[in-house]
Each structure stands twice: as structure tokens, then as C-alpha cells.
Scaffold this motif. Sequence first.
Motif, PDB file in Angstrom:
ATOM      1  N   SER A 228       0.825  -1.201   0.000  1.00 19.73           N
ATOM      2  CA  SER A 228       0.000   0.000   0.000  1.00 19.73           C
ATOM      3  C   SER A 228       0.866   1.260   0.000  1.00 19.73           C
ATOM      4  O   SER A 228       1.830   1.368   0.756  1.00 19.73           O
ATOM      5  CB  SER A 228      -0.914  -0.009   1.227  1.00 19.73           C
ATOM      6  OG  SER A 228      -1.515   1.249   1.419  1.00 19.73           O
ATOM      7  N   LEU A 229       0.516   2.214  -0.858  1.00 24.28           N
ATOM      8  CA  LEU A 229       1.237   3.486  -0.882  1.00 24.28           C
ATOM      9  C   LEU A 229       1.087   4.221   0.440  1.00 24.28           C
ATOM     10  O   LEU A 229       2.032   4.871   0.915  1.00 24.28           O
ATOM     11  CB  LEU A 229       0.713   4.353  -2.035  1.00 24.28           C
ATOM     12  CG  LEU A 229       1.267   5.775  -2.124  1.00 24.28           C
ATOM     13  CD1 LEU A 229       2.788   5.765  -2.269  1.00 24.28           C
ATOM     14  CD2 LEU A 229       0.627   6.525  -3.303  1.00 24.28           C
ATOM     15  N   ALA A 230      -0.097   4.110   1.054  1.00 27.21           N
ATOM     16  CA  ALA A 230      -0.309   4.767   2.344  1.00 27.21           C
ATOM     17  C   ALA A 230       0.669   4.239   3.393  1.00 27.21           C
ATOM     18  O   ALA A 230       1.194   5.004   4.214  1.00 27.21           O
ATOM     19  CB  ALA A 230      -1.755   4.556   2.810  1.00 27.21           C
ATOM     20  N   ASP A 231       0.949   2.933   3.384  1.00 28.55           N
ATOM     21  CA  ASP A 231       1.919   2.366   4.322  1.00 28.55           C
ATOM     22  C   ASP A 231       3.327   2.858   4.024  1.00 28.55           C
ATOM     23  O   ASP A 231       4.128   3.089   4.944  1.00 28.55           O
ATOM     24  CB  ASP A 231       1.883   0.836   4.256  1.00 28.55           C
ATOM     25  CG  ASP A 231       0.613   0.265   4.851  1.00 28.55           C
ATOM     26  OD1 ASP A 231      -0.059   0.981   5.612  1.00 28.55           O
ATOM     27  OD2 ASP A 231       0.285  -0.902   4.548  1.00 28.55           O
ATOM     28  N   GLU A 232       3.653   3.004   2.736  1.00 28.21           N
ATOM     29  CA  GLU A 232       4.975   3.524   2.374  1.00 28.21           C
ATOM     30  C   GLU A 232       5.147   4.964   2.851  1.00 28.21           C
ATOM     31  O   GLU A 232       6.228   5.362   3.298  1.00 28.21           O
ATOM     32  CB  GLU A 232       5.164   3.457   0.859  1.00 28.21           C
ATOM     33  CG  GLU A 232       5.440   2.072   0.326  1.00 28.21           C
ATOM     34  CD  GLU A 232       6.858   1.613   0.661  1.00 28.21           C
ATOM     35  OE1 GLU A 232       7.822   2.244   0.200  1.00 28.21           O
ATOM     36  OE2 GLU A 232       6.980   0.619   1.391  1.00 28.21           O
ATOM     37  N   LYS A 258      -1.172  14.801  -2.933  1.00 27.83           N
ATOM     38  CA  LYS A 258      -2.253  15.367  -3.737  1.00 27.83           C
ATOM     39  C   LYS A 258      -3.045  14.234  -4.386  1.00 27.83           C
ATOM     40  O   LYS A 258      -2.462  13.335  -4.973  1.00 27.83           O
ATOM     41  CB  LYS A 258      -1.691  16.306  -4.816  1.00 27.83           C
ATOM     42  CG  LYS A 258      -0.995  17.545  -4.270  1.00 27.83           C
ATOM     43  CD  LYS A 258      -0.532  18.458  -5.397  1.00 27.83           C
ATOM     44  CE  LYS A 258       0.136  19.709  -4.866  1.00 27.83           C
ATOM     45  NZ  LYS A 258       0.589  20.610  -5.966  1.00 27.83           N
ATOM     46  N   GLY A 259      -4.348  14.317  -4.279  1.00 29.86           N
ATOM     47  CA  GLY A 259      -5.183  13.267  -4.855  1.00 29.86           C
ATOM     48  C   GLY A 259      -5.390  12.124  -3.875  1.00 29.86           C
ATOM     49  O   GLY A 259      -4.904  12.124  -2.740  1.00 29.86           O
ATOM     50  N   ASN A 260      -6.119  11.115  -4.344  1.00 30.88           N
ATOM     51  CA  ASN A 260      -6.443   9.958  -3.521  1.00 30.88           C
ATOM     52  C   ASN A 260      -5.366   8.884  -3.680  1.00 30.88           C
ATOM     53  O   ASN A 260      -5.236   8.270  -4.733  1.00 30.88           O
ATOM     54  CB  ASN A 260      -7.806   9.397  -3.928  1.00 30.88           C
ATOM     55  CG  ASN A 260      -8.221   8.202  -3.085  1.00 30.88           C
ATOM     56  OD1 ASN A 260      -7.694   7.997  -1.992  1.00 30.88           O
ATOM     57  ND2 ASN A 260      -9.168   7.440  -3.583  1.00 30.88           N
ATOM     58  N   ILE A 261      -4.599   8.640  -2.611  1.00 36.00           N
ATOM     59  CA  ILE A 261      -3.523   7.653  -2.684  1.00 36.00           C
ATOM     60  C   ILE A 261      -3.962   6.297  -2.127  1.00 36.00           C
ATOM     61  O   ILE A 261      -3.178   5.342  -2.144  1.00 36.00           O
ATOM     62  CB  ILE A 261      -2.269   8.140  -1.929  1.00 36.00           C
ATOM     63  CG1 ILE A 261      -2.540   8.200  -0.415  1.00 36.00           C
ATOM     64  CG2 ILE A 261      -1.806   9.487  -2.455  1.00 36.00           C
ATOM     65  CD1 ILE A 261      -1.302   8.477   0.407  1.00 36.00           C
ATOM     66  N   ALA A 262      -5.194   6.203  -1.658  1.00 36.16           N
ATOM     67  CA  ALA A 262      -5.631   4.985  -0.963  1.00 36.16           C
ATOM     68  C   ALA A 262      -5.612   3.753  -1.870  1.00 36.16           C
ATOM     69  O   ALA A 262      -5.308   2.655  -1.416  1.00 36.16           O
ATOM     70  CB  ALA A 262      -7.039   5.192  -0.395  1.00 36.16           C
ATOM     71  N   GLY A 263      -5.924   3.922  -3.147  1.00 38.74           N
ATOM     72  CA  GLY A 263      -6.017   2.762  -4.033  1.00 38.74           C
ATOM     73  C   GLY A 263      -4.723   2.349  -4.692  1.00 38.74           C
ATOM     74  O   GLY A 263      -4.700   1.383  -5.455  1.00 38.74           O
ATOM     75  N   TRP A 264      -3.643   3.029  -4.394  1.00 37.51           N
ATOM     76  CA  TRP A 264      -2.383   2.764  -5.077  1.00 37.51           C
ATOM     77  C   TRP A 264      -1.531   1.748  -4.335  1.00 37.51           C
ATOM     78  O   TRP A 264      -1.482   1.745  -3.102  1.00 37.51           O
ATOM     79  CB  TRP A 264      -1.581   4.055  -5.227  1.00 37.51           C
ATOM     80  CG  TRP A 264      -2.002   4.871  -6.406  1.00 37.51           C
ATOM     81  CD1 TRP A 264      -2.885   5.909  -6.409  1.00 37.51           C
ATOM     82  CD2 TRP A 264      -1.576   4.703  -7.754  1.00 37.51           C
ATOM     83  NE1 TRP A 264      -3.045   6.406  -7.672  1.00 37.51           N
ATOM     84  CE2 TRP A 264      -2.235   5.677  -8.527  1.00 37.51           C
ATOM     85  CE3 TRP A 264      -0.706   3.826  -8.394  1.00 37.51           C
ATOM     86  CZ2 TRP A 264      -2.061   5.795  -9.892  1.00 37.51           C
ATOM     87  CZ3 TRP A 264      -0.519   3.939  -9.754  1.00 37.51           C
ATOM     88  CH2 TRP A 264      -1.193   4.916 -10.493  1.00 37.51           C
ATOM     89  N   LYS A 265      -0.862   0.912  -5.094  1.00 38.66           N
ATOM     90  CA  LYS A 265       0.139  -0.004  -4.558  1.00 38.66           C
ATOM     91  C   LYS A 265       1.435   0.205  -5.330  1.00 38.66           C
ATOM     92  O   LYS A 265       1.405   0.373  -6.553  1.00 38.66           O
ATOM     93  CB  LYS A 265      -0.315  -1.463  -4.677  1.00 38.66           C
ATOM     94  CG  LYS A 265      -1.471  -1.825  -3.752  1.00 38.66           C
ATOM     95  CD  LYS A 265      -1.815  -3.304  -3.880  1.00 38.66           C
ATOM     96  CE  LYS A 265      -2.942  -3.676  -2.929  1.00 38.66           C
ATOM     97  NZ  LYS A 265      -2.547  -3.565  -1.523  1.00 38.66           N
ATOM     98  N   VAL A 302      -2.169   7.371 -13.253  1.00 36.92           N
ATOM     99  CA  VAL A 302      -0.743   7.680 -13.131  1.00 36.92           C
ATOM    100  C   VAL A 302      -0.442   8.168 -11.727  1.00 36.92           C
ATOM    101  O   VAL A 302      -1.219   8.917 -11.130  1.00 36.92           O
ATOM    102  CB  VAL A 302      -0.313   8.754 -14.163  1.00 36.92           C
ATOM    103  CG1 VAL A 302       1.137   9.169 -13.941  1.00 36.92           C
ATOM    104  CG2 VAL A 302      -0.493   8.235 -15.581  1.00 36.92           C
ATOM    105  N   LEU A 303       0.681   7.711 -11.196  1.00 38.08           N
ATOM    106  CA  LEU A 303       1.164   8.180  -9.910  1.00 38.08           C
ATOM    107  C   LEU A 303       2.515   8.855 -10.119  1.00 38.08           C
ATOM    108  O   LEU A 303       3.451   8.244 -10.637  1.00 38.08           O
ATOM    109  CB  LEU A 303       1.317   7.014  -8.923  1.00 38.08           C
ATOM    110  CG  LEU A 303       1.862   7.388  -7.530  1.00 38.08           C
ATOM    111  CD1 LEU A 303       0.828   8.213  -6.767  1.00 38.08           C
ATOM    112  CD2 LEU A 303       2.243   6.139  -6.746  1.00 38.08           C
TER     113      LEU A 303
END
Length: 374
Positions: A228-232, A258-265, A302-303
Motif C-alpha cells: 500500500s502506498l499509504a503504508d509507504e 495530492k489526490g487519492n492515494i488509498a487505491g495505489w500499490k 498515473v502516480l
Amino acid sequence: MESFTETGQKMNRFIFDTRAKYRIIRHVVLFLFVVFAFTMVLFLRGNGKNLGKALEVTSVNSVFFLGYAYITLFLLIPEFLLKGKVVWFILLFLLIGTALSALKFVVSDEVFYASVAPENFLPGSMKSLRFMLINTKDMTFIVALFCVAKFTKDFIYTEKQRKKLEVQNSEARQRLLQSQLNPHFLFNTINNLYALSLLQPQRTSEIVERVQWILRYIVEQSRHDFVSLADEVALIENYISLEKLRYGKRLKASIIKKGNIAGWKIPPMVLFFLAENCIKHGSSADLGVSWLSVLIESFPNVLNIQVANSKPADTGKSGAENGSGNGLQNLKNRLDILYPENGYSFQIEENKEKFIIRLQLKKSINEMGAKTYR
């Protein structure tokens, strides 16, 4: 004299190597084999007479047989059948086969069937729809054999690549566990803890908890391909908090999301490594006030990650030295393993005041996806 292993390696390269020269050689050998096989059939059916004529006929007709196979394998299947357009695939397959049959009869001037299948030959009728359909049926059988051979080769190649990637992934994770955590980080944190226990003992438990969290995360999460990006983000927040113990007011750090990072891995430890690299080459060498900036921008597909740090004054270091050693190259190697081609971009920039690393990850291919069928 070549060993059995060397012969096997050359054969494996000839069959599976995707470079242009090997692909061209394979197709040429295939064409020659088909011409030879059909020539021998035609020659023997003619009671061993007129080999030159048999070679001429099969050479011309092999162009159409192989052309039909190539159109089917490299155009109709990937663009229609694999995309679920079954009706279009069947319709175009039959139309192209019939059109090639008609063209073949015009080019070969009714020679092929008159020689190979005289029992089906009626003078003056070779261009009829009936014979074009018979020829299309014959070409379809050849196409089917080519498809079986092609899919078998691709399956074997894919399995070999999958096993190779599994080994590379395992090795990359091992290198990650061994090299990503800078030993100086642990030594400095222990020294800071000792000093803090004397000067501000009330904060000792807080720092110990942060260190435990970081070490537990590294040991547990580094075993995964994506986390999870949030954990990183939480990892580098804890890391920067510990580094501020070391540098005090000499280090200014900011993390902007910026933006919603919850769905990113993303691959584990990427943010940690980039932040550690910036502090190591920026703050540690700067006797004045240094800064670190982390910008994370999330878009639908895109991240964007940008990590920047101040450059130490009068060090004479170049950008290459700022990212010296194998650290950044190891990170690129990990991304190459985990992402297909064009799945990410990695850029390093610098000017007189700062050093910037920009990383872009594409969500649509955030995991190993199927390559374009070719």
C-alpha cells in the motif's frame, strides 16, 4: 567439438530468441522446409518426373499458404479473436482465405491442383467457387498446424520467462533486505536514543516505538511485490522523524500528498530508499540548513513521485556522485522486473541548488500484465 550443452543453448536461442535476426532466420528456414516438403510430395506423386516443375509450383503456392498463416497468426487472432470479436474473425478468415485462393489460381494458372490432385481437376473450371473453397479448406489445415506450433512455442517461452522472473524477483527481494537499510541509520538512531535518554527521557519510548515500527515493516513488507502506498508514506514519515533527531533544526522536511492515494500499490521500500538517498547525499554533507521535499500526486491512471533535496554548498559533487554507488541502479533493476515495458519512467535532474528524482508509475500495468501477442 561442441558439447551437448552448447548445442542445446544454440537450439534454444534459435527457437526462442526474439531478436530480429533470429526471427528472420526462423521464417526463412520454415519457408524452405515447407517448399521442400511440398516439392517432395508433388515429385513423388508425379512418379519421380520433372523435379524442377514441382519446385516451381510449390514455391509459388507456399507463398500463399504461409501468407494466409501469417495474416491469421499476426493480424486476425490478436486483433479480433483475442479481443472477443469472434464473428468478425470468422468472417474475415473465410473472406481472406477465399481471396487468396482466387489470387493463387490466377498466379499459378491452375497448375497446382492439376499436378497435385488431378482427380479433382476439370479443365477450364479451376477458378470456380467450388475449387476456391476446396483450396481454402486445404490452406486452413496448414494454418491450423501453424497455430498449434506457434501457441506451443509461445507457451513454452512464457513458462520459461515466468520462472526466470520468479528467480529474479526472489533475488531482488534478497538484495533489498540486505542493502536498502543503511547501517548508518541504525547506528545514528541508537546514538540518538542514548543521548535522548539522558536529555529527554520522556521521549525515549516514542522513538523506540518508531524504530520498532520501521524494522517490522522492512522485515514483513519487503517480501511482497507491491504494498500500500499509504503504508509507504507512513514509513518515510517515521523515518524522517527519526532523522530529525539527528539533525535537529538543520533539517527541514515536507511530505505533500495530492489526490487519492488509498487505491495505489507500489513496490516496497521505494519511497524509503529515495528519501534516505536524499538525506544521505544532501543533509549529511551540509553543515548549514538542508531540506527534503517529497511530493506525491495521484491521478486516475498515473502516480507521480518527486523527491528533492538541497545540494550541499561547495562540495563539488556532480549529480552522478549524488546518486553514487549501485543504489539507484538497483532500484531501476527492481522496477524493470516488476513492471513491463513503458510501465514506469525514472528521471534524475539537478541544478546548482537542488537534486531531483522523478518517478512515474502507471496504474493500468501496475502488475505484470500480458504482453502484446506477437
